[in-house]
Design a protein around this motif. Structure first.
Motif, PDB file in Angstrom:
ATOM      1  N   VAL A   5      47.298  10.251  39.553  1.00  0.00           N
ATOM      2  CA  VAL A   5      47.308   8.824  38.575  1.00  0.00           C
ATOM      3  C   VAL A   5      47.767   7.957  39.466  1.00  0.00           C
ATOM      4  O   VAL A   5      47.404   6.508  39.385  1.00  0.00           O
ATOM      5  CB  VAL A   5      48.169   9.470  37.352  1.00  0.00           C
ATOM      6  N   LEU A   6      48.964   7.950  40.287  1.00  0.00           N
ATOM      7  CA  LEU A   6      49.734   7.031  40.937  1.00  0.00           C
ATOM      8  C   LEU A   6      48.721   6.410  42.148  1.00  0.00           C
ATOM      9  O   LEU A   6      48.929   5.416  42.540  1.00  0.00           O
ATOM     10  CB  LEU A   6      51.086   7.502  41.489  1.00  0.00           C
ATOM     11  N   GLU A  32      39.641  13.671  38.268  1.00  0.00           N
ATOM     12  CA  GLU A  32      40.813  12.918  37.799  1.00  0.00           C
ATOM     13  C   GLU A  32      40.578  11.792  36.964  1.00  0.00           C
ATOM     14  O   GLU A  32      39.803  11.485  36.687  1.00  0.00           O
ATOM     15  CB  GLU A  32      41.095  12.413  39.438  1.00  0.00           C
ATOM     16  N   LEU A  37      59.890   9.005  44.217  1.00  0.00           N
ATOM     17  CA  LEU A  37      59.553  10.549  44.150  1.00  0.00           C
ATOM     18  C   LEU A  37      60.301  11.349  45.010  1.00  0.00           C
ATOM     19  O   LEU A  37      60.344  10.975  46.208  1.00  0.00           O
ATOM     20  CB  LEU A  37      57.837  10.874  44.149  1.00  0.00           C
ATOM     21  N   ASP A  76      50.092  16.163  43.678  1.00  0.00           N
ATOM     22  CA  ASP A  76      49.564  16.985  42.257  1.00  0.00           C
ATOM     23  C   ASP A  76      48.804  15.814  41.425  1.00  0.00           C
ATOM     24  O   ASP A  76      48.617  14.770  41.603  1.00  0.00           O
ATOM     25  CB  ASP A  76      50.841  17.575  41.579  1.00  0.00           C
ATOM     26  N   GLY A  77      48.578  16.459  40.022  1.00  0.00           N
ATOM     27  CA  GLY A  77      47.963  15.658  39.229  1.00  0.00           C
ATOM     28  C   GLY A  77      48.627  14.325  38.593  1.00  0.00           C
ATOM     29  O   GLY A  77      47.893  13.028  38.608  1.00  0.00           O
ATOM     30  N   TYR A  78      49.936  14.236  38.792  1.00  0.00           N
ATOM     31  CA  TYR A  78      50.568  13.126  38.290  1.00  0.00           C
ATOM     32  C   TYR A  78      50.362  11.952  39.680  1.00  0.00           C
ATOM     33  O   TYR A  78      50.256  10.826  39.442  1.00  0.00           O
ATOM     34  CB  TYR A  78      52.123  13.430  38.085  1.00  0.00           C
ATOM     35  N   PHE A  79      50.603  12.601  40.769  1.00  0.00           N
ATOM     36  CA  PHE A  79      50.530  11.602  41.945  1.00  0.00           C
ATOM     37  C   PHE A  79      49.097  11.192  42.078  1.00  0.00           C
ATOM     38  O   PHE A  79      49.109  10.158  42.670  1.00  0.00           O
ATOM     39  CB  PHE A  79      50.765  12.392  43.325  1.00  0.00           C
ATOM     40  N   TYR A 131      57.596   4.857  43.946  1.00  0.00           N
ATOM     41  CA  TYR A 131      58.003   5.284  42.723  1.00  0.00           C
ATOM     42  C   TYR A 131      59.185   6.258  42.652  1.00  0.00           C
ATOM     43  O   TYR A 131      59.587   7.014  41.749  1.00  0.00           O
ATOM     44  CB  TYR A 131      56.890   5.928  41.913  1.00  0.00           C
ATOM     45  N   THR A 182      43.391   9.181  34.338  1.00  0.00           N
ATOM     46  CA  THR A 182      44.822   8.498  34.288  1.00  0.00           C
ATOM     47  C   THR A 182      45.755   8.831  33.300  1.00  0.00           C
ATOM     48  O   THR A 182      46.809   8.601  33.040  1.00  0.00           O
ATOM     49  CB  THR A 182      44.305   6.859  33.817  1.00  0.00           C
ATOM     50  N   GLY A 183      45.297  10.289  32.884  1.00  0.00           N
ATOM     51  CA  GLY A 183      46.493  10.889  32.000  1.00  0.00           C
ATOM     52  C   GLY A 183      45.687  12.241  31.348  1.00  0.00           C
ATOM     53  O   GLY A 183      44.310  12.392  31.572  1.00  0.00           O
TER      54      GLY A 183
END
Length: 276
Positions: free
Chosen positions: A198-199, A91, A276, A193-196, A274, A93-94
């Motif tokens: 990051v959060l 994982e 979502l 998911d991958g974006y979550f 956020y 941060t982007g």
């Protein structure tokens, strides 16, 4: 399956390999001269030499085969090197090259290992060299290059990237999409998911929220552990299309106990924060 494989030889693809099997040449030690089928792009000496080299590499060098097999055919090495295989997922941060590494999960079919930025990332460098094969989803394009840049190392392991193996079988849509198509249930992590991810890391760093870190690790580890199920499923679906299905099919693996569980309260809090 590996000793039944001929399509790592230049000029022999799956169609020609199938003809060899049908002609009775079902393993390296059954090679015949002259070959029972036409081999337009390979000389006799090249084939014999490569089969001898294959036999020498069998016990110790999985990269010998993955370097010669198409990306969607590397499933063939799995049983031979399963005891030297690790499933891996990271994982970050982007997706950019300057993104930071947050967590790594590693699973070898028996033990789950995890690494957290700011705590024990360097332990990964001690553990990764215990294995010769890495199984990932999109790892050849993302995870492995990212780790190599981050640690300034070269991971010369043989790789089975399930993105290509599963796509050849008709399963696409990312790791989560493939899991859904194959009936793997994410439970409390459904929708994460991958974006979550990051959060979750942002929540942990900003508020020292251990529940966010534990949820991130639960997500990362589940990604990694599920790779074993996907690997076996992909192998069995491929082996079912060969004459060796009955004797070489693998049993499904039991999932290991997971060290972390998702905190659903934390998940909902981040969704609200956020919107979502």
């Amino acid at each position: 399956m590996l000793q039944n494989t001929f399509c790592h030889i230049p000029g022999i693809g799956p169609a020609t390999e199938k003809k060899l099997w049908e002609a009775g040449v079902t393993s390296w030690d059954q090679w015949q001269e002259p070959a029972p089928v036409r081999l337009p792009n390979s000389s006799r000496n090249e084939i014999i030499s490569l089969l001898e080299n294959s036999d020498e590499a069998l016990d110790t060098d999985p990269s010998f085969f993955t370097e010669r097999l198409a990306s969607h055919e590397v499933w063939r090495i799995f049983p031979q090197y399963r005891h030297q295989t690790a499933y891996i997922d990271i994982e970050t941060t982007g997706l950019a090259e300057d993104a930071d590494l947050t967590t790594i999960a590693l699973y070898d079919g028996a033990e789950v290992k995890y690494y957290v930025n700011g705590r024990n990332l360097d332990d990964f460098l001690n553990d990764i060299w215990k294995y010769k094969v890495l199984v990932s989803y999109n790892g050849k394009s993302f995870d492995i290059p990212f780790l190599e840049r981050y640690f300034k190392i070269t991971l010369d392991h043989a790789q089975i990237d399930l993105r290509y193996v599963l796509a050849r079988l008709g399963f696409k849509g990312g790791l989560k999409g493939c899991e859904k198509m194959l009936g793997i249930d994410r439970g409390g992590l459904e929708g994460v998911d991958g974006y979550f991810a990051v959060l979750l890391w942002r929540e942990y760093e900003s508020y020292n929220d251990e529940s966010a870190l534990e949820t991130l690790l639960a997500y990362n580890i589940e990604d990694t552990v599920n790779l074993e199920q996907l690997m076996i499923e992909a192998y069995n679906r491929n082996i079912s299309q060969t004459p060796f299905a009955k004797e070489l099919k693998l049993p499904h693996a039991l999932a290991p106990p997971l060290p972390f569980q998702a905190d659903l309260t934390c998940v909902e809090r981040i969704k609200r924060r956020y919107t979502l």
